[in-house]
Design a protein around this motif. Structure first.
Motif, mmCIF file in Angstrom:
data_model
loop_
_atom_site.group_PDB
_atom_site.id
_atom_site.type_symbol
_atom_site.label_atom_id
_atom_site.label_comp_id
_atom_site.label_asym_id
_atom_site.label_seq_id
_atom_site.Cartn_x
_atom_site.Cartn_y
_atom_site.Cartn_z
ATOM 1 N N MET A 142 190.484 3.897 58.575
ATOM 2 C CA MET A 142 190.263 5.316 58.812
ATOM 3 C C MET A 142 190.717 6.086 57.574
ATOM 4 O O MET A 142 191.641 5.667 56.884
ATOM 5 N N HIS A 180 180.928 -3.782 56.947
ATOM 6 C CA HIS A 180 182.286 -4.311 56.818
ATOM 7 C C HIS A 180 182.228 -5.759 57.306
ATOM 8 O O HIS A 180 181.825 -5.997 58.448
ATOM 9 N N ASP A 190 189.742 -2.884 53.793
ATOM 10 C CA ASP A 190 189.477 -1.528 54.253
ATOM 11 C C ASP A 190 190.772 -0.726 54.132
ATOM 12 O O ASP A 190 191.827 -1.258 53.783
ATOM 13 N N ASP A 240 183.215 7.097 49.455
ATOM 14 C CA ASP A 240 182.221 6.820 50.494
ATOM 15 C C ASP A 240 181.006 7.727 50.324
ATOM 16 O O ASP A 240 180.872 8.733 51.013
HETATM 17 C C1 GLC Z 1 187.420 3.877 56.350
HETATM 18 C C2 GLC Z 1 186.210 3.053 56.701
HETATM 19 C C3 GLC Z 1 185.478 2.507 55.520
HETATM 20 C C4 GLC Z 1 185.661 3.402 54.319
HETATM 21 C C5 GLC Z 1 187.137 3.423 53.956
HETATM 22 C C6 GLC Z 1 187.444 4.362 52.777
HETATM 23 O O1 GLC Z 1 188.438 3.663 57.263
HETATM 24 O O2 GLC Z 1 186.393 2.001 57.632
HETATM 25 O O3 GLC Z 1 184.096 2.392 55.897
HETATM 26 O O4 GLC Z 1 184.885 2.930 53.236
HETATM 27 O O5 GLC Z 1 187.964 3.781 55.051
HETATM 28 O O6 GLC Z 1 187.235 5.701 53.167
#
Ligand code: GLC
Length: 620
Positions: A1, A235, A313, A132
């Motif tokens: 998260m 993932h 992650d 992201d």
């Molecule tokens: C998040 C997500 C992942 C994302 C990462 C960085 O918790 O699970 O998809 O790329 O953290 O923000």
């Protein structure tokens, strides 16, 4: 998260007086010298004419253990302290969802990234900055926002998906960010999951072809191109297959089923040369993926011959929650095959523990060397040693009309026509009165969904774009003939009513996890439909959502036409293009549409009688 904070790059001005590491010499001469502004080739690793493998080998031979370990750590940009970077102990920085600079404009992003890079380059090893950018460069104000993957998964032309990724890469390059944590190649099997919209499909083959197209668009013909970015398939593995669609939950399958459903996306991405892969928070048969050496090393790296690097992650290593605490979790994760740890804030402990674990033999130097060589290889391939900074020539490439046209095309091609009684669609542009109803019709934030400007997204006028209502007004011959009423009042006398319903509040990750009986139209939306229906005006129902929503058959009977619009992003005009026939729908459902709540957790291969099956879609 991703926990998001308002960006304050003044943090960088904080100087920690206490040196966290002795700078004493180890068995190797540390590469800590004055900033090299002449780009003179002193060492072989600096010679871009040499093969990457030789550059990696030479650089590795000159690095201390601390510097190698530093390459394996990724910290969030907030609250990164200058002393960590300047000591050469961080190989990567990320902006988690919403970790934006104070003024969220492209030039501020480029300045922030460059500031971090200037510090890293004091040690001549450039950091790689990740973000992201999963449906456009979606953190950045005025960037073009594309439909989320659930919409792209309905597109039949893979070139369109590749083009969308290409634009995303160009807009990222304009801010100096060379790495996106995309594409998500999850195969969401239960739409209760809050990340269903990040999945292209319930069908592995659709996910594989869409993910491959995205990697092609992002990485281009060569990672070394100035507008190519490093992609990240995520993932790994089984994130979309958890029981009850529980985010970060447990995927209970045989290995054969796991391979059949959740592996094709990675095989296709690896064939396209994807440079990084992110591990899933979820577990496979109760074993945390972040500690799964068989799947990460034996299957992904050895059997599939993935030669890029594997990243955890966000705090995924800590979330292993091993009995032995963080230190044992790090041991499990690195020995499982994770090469870089995304440790947003607790990087000092991760650095310290990793060094201790190597020194006590818990983690072998061979594992460290494998991880670091993979990371350096990608950095060399991306040309970061030659071009570490934002390319100022690209600074105006954010949010251009040409890019918006690409996104509008994605919207046109992602909208699925599910019902068209008496061929009410396409609509006339000359209708004397068109009512547009529903609170989502004029809400840019709702149509963009989560992972837009902020991690969870927000309602309202959040960035540059066109709402569905604005697109309709711009699409007709006389905008004054378009009347808007959120509740559906004043419908009488209209030739047609376009009622826009769905998931109004954006969400991301686990915050979007729902019970099956919540995946229905809201009471407000049903009231709006009934308000219009009572007048006898024919209804064209548009559903804006991150997943199918159950529609009561009595409600559906009141609507002459139905379109799945998904989360179309910033270019709402693409919706009007379909409604008025400027684009003849070609989209096909990327997942079945449940008939009732009892079907919500099912997939086409188990459900014989959905409202609309996987692959369904009408045209004019
Ligand atoms: C998040 C997500 C992942 C994302 C990462 C960085 O918790 O699970 O998809 O790329 O953290 O923000």
């Amino acid at each position: 998260m991703a926990v998001f904070f308002k960006r304050d790059i003044l943090i960088l001005s904080i100087i920690i007086s206490v040196s966290l590491f002795s700078c004493g010499k180890d068995d190797k001469t540390e590469i800590i010298e004055k900033p090299d502004t002449t780009a003179v080739v002193t060492y072989p690793y600096q010679d871009s004419t040499l093969a990457v493998v030789d550059r990696v080998s030479d650089l590795m031979s000159r690095m201390t253990l601390k510097q190698k370990i530093g390459q394996m750590i990724q910290a969030d940009s907030y609250p990164l302290l200058e002393s960590e970077l300047s000591s050469g102990y961080l190989g990567s920085v990320l902006s988690g969802g919403g970790s934006n600079p104070e003024s969220n404009i492209a030039s501020s992003w480029a300045s922030m990234v460059n500031d971090f890079q200037k510090i890293a380059m004091k040690n001549r090893i450039p950091l790689v900055y990740g973000i992201d950018a999963i449906h456009g460069h979606n953190n950045v104000s005025n960037a073009v926002i594309f439909p989320h993957n659930i919409g792209l998964g309905c597109i039949q032309d893979m070139q369109t998906i590749e083009d969308a990724a290409r634009v995303t890469a160009i807009e990222m390059s304009a801010t100096g960010i060379p790495w996106t944590f995309a594409p998500c190649v999850a195969v969401a099997r239960n739409i209760r999951w809050g990340r269903t919209y990040e999945s292209y499909s319930e069908n592995p083959d659709v996910v594989a072809k869409c993910g491959a197209a995205a990697v092609r668009g992002l990485q281009g013909s060569s990672l070394n191109n100035t507008t190519s970015v490093i992609a990240c398939a995520k993932h790994f593995i089984g994130d979309g297959g958890t029981t009850e669609g529980d985010d970060q939950g447990n995927t209970e399958l045989t290995e054969e089923e796991l391979r059949a459903i959740h592996l094709p996306g990675y095989i296709a991405a690896i064939e396209e040369g994807v440079a990084t892969i992110m591990v899933s928070y979820s577990s496979f048969n109760n074993e945390k993926m972040h500690a799964n050496q068989y799947l990460i090393t034996d299957v992904l790296k050895n059997e599939l011959r993935f030669s890029g690097f594997v990243i955890s992650d966000w705090d995924g290593v800590k979330d292993i929650n091993s009995a032995g605490g963080l230190k044992q979790s790090i041991t499990l994760a690195i020995n499982a095959g994770i090469d870089m740890m995304m440790v947003p804030f607790d990087y000092i402990n991760h650095l310290q523990y990793l060094e201790e674990l190597v020194n006590d033999g818990s983690i072998k130097m061979d594992r460290i060397n494998d991880a670091v060589s993979r990371i350096l290889k990608v950095k060399f391939q991306k040309g970061l040693f030659e071009r570490p900074y934002a390319n100022a020539a690209l600074s105006n490439e954010i949010g251009t009309n040409a890019h918006r046209d690409v996104a509008r095309k994605c919207v046109q091609q992602s909208i699925v026509l599910l019902k068209n009684e008496n061929k009410i669609l396409p609509l006339s542009k000359s209708a004397s009165k068109i009512l547009v109803a529903g609170s989502i019709a004029d809400d840019l934030g709702a149509q963009c969904g989560g992972w837009t400007i902020d991690w969870q997204g927000t309602n309202g006028d959040i960035t540059t774009g066109t709402t569905i209502l604005e697109g309709i007004k711009n699409g007709v011959n006389n905008a004054s003939n378009v009347i808007y009423s959120s509740s559906g009042a004043n419908a009488s006398g209209s030739a047609v009513a376009i009622v826009v319903v769905g998931e109004k509040t954006p969400y991301a990750e686990g915050k979007g996890d729902k019970m099956a009986n919540e995946l229905v139209l809201s009471d407000d939306d049903i009231t709006t439909i009934n308000n219009v229906s009572a007048t006898g005006v024919p209804i064209v129902l548009l559903i804006v959502s991150g997943r199918p929503l159950v529609i009561d058959e009595a409600i559906l009977a009141k609507c002459s036409a139905l379109c799945a619009v998904w989360l179309p992003g910033s270019e709402g005009a693409g919706v009007a293009d379909v409604l008025f026939g400027d684009y003849n729908p070609t989209a096909k459902l990327c997942r079945m549409w449940p008939r009732n709540v009892s079907q919500v957790e099912k997939n086409s291969n188990t459900e014989l009688d959905p409202l609309y099956p996987l692959g369904f879609g009408l045209n004019y």
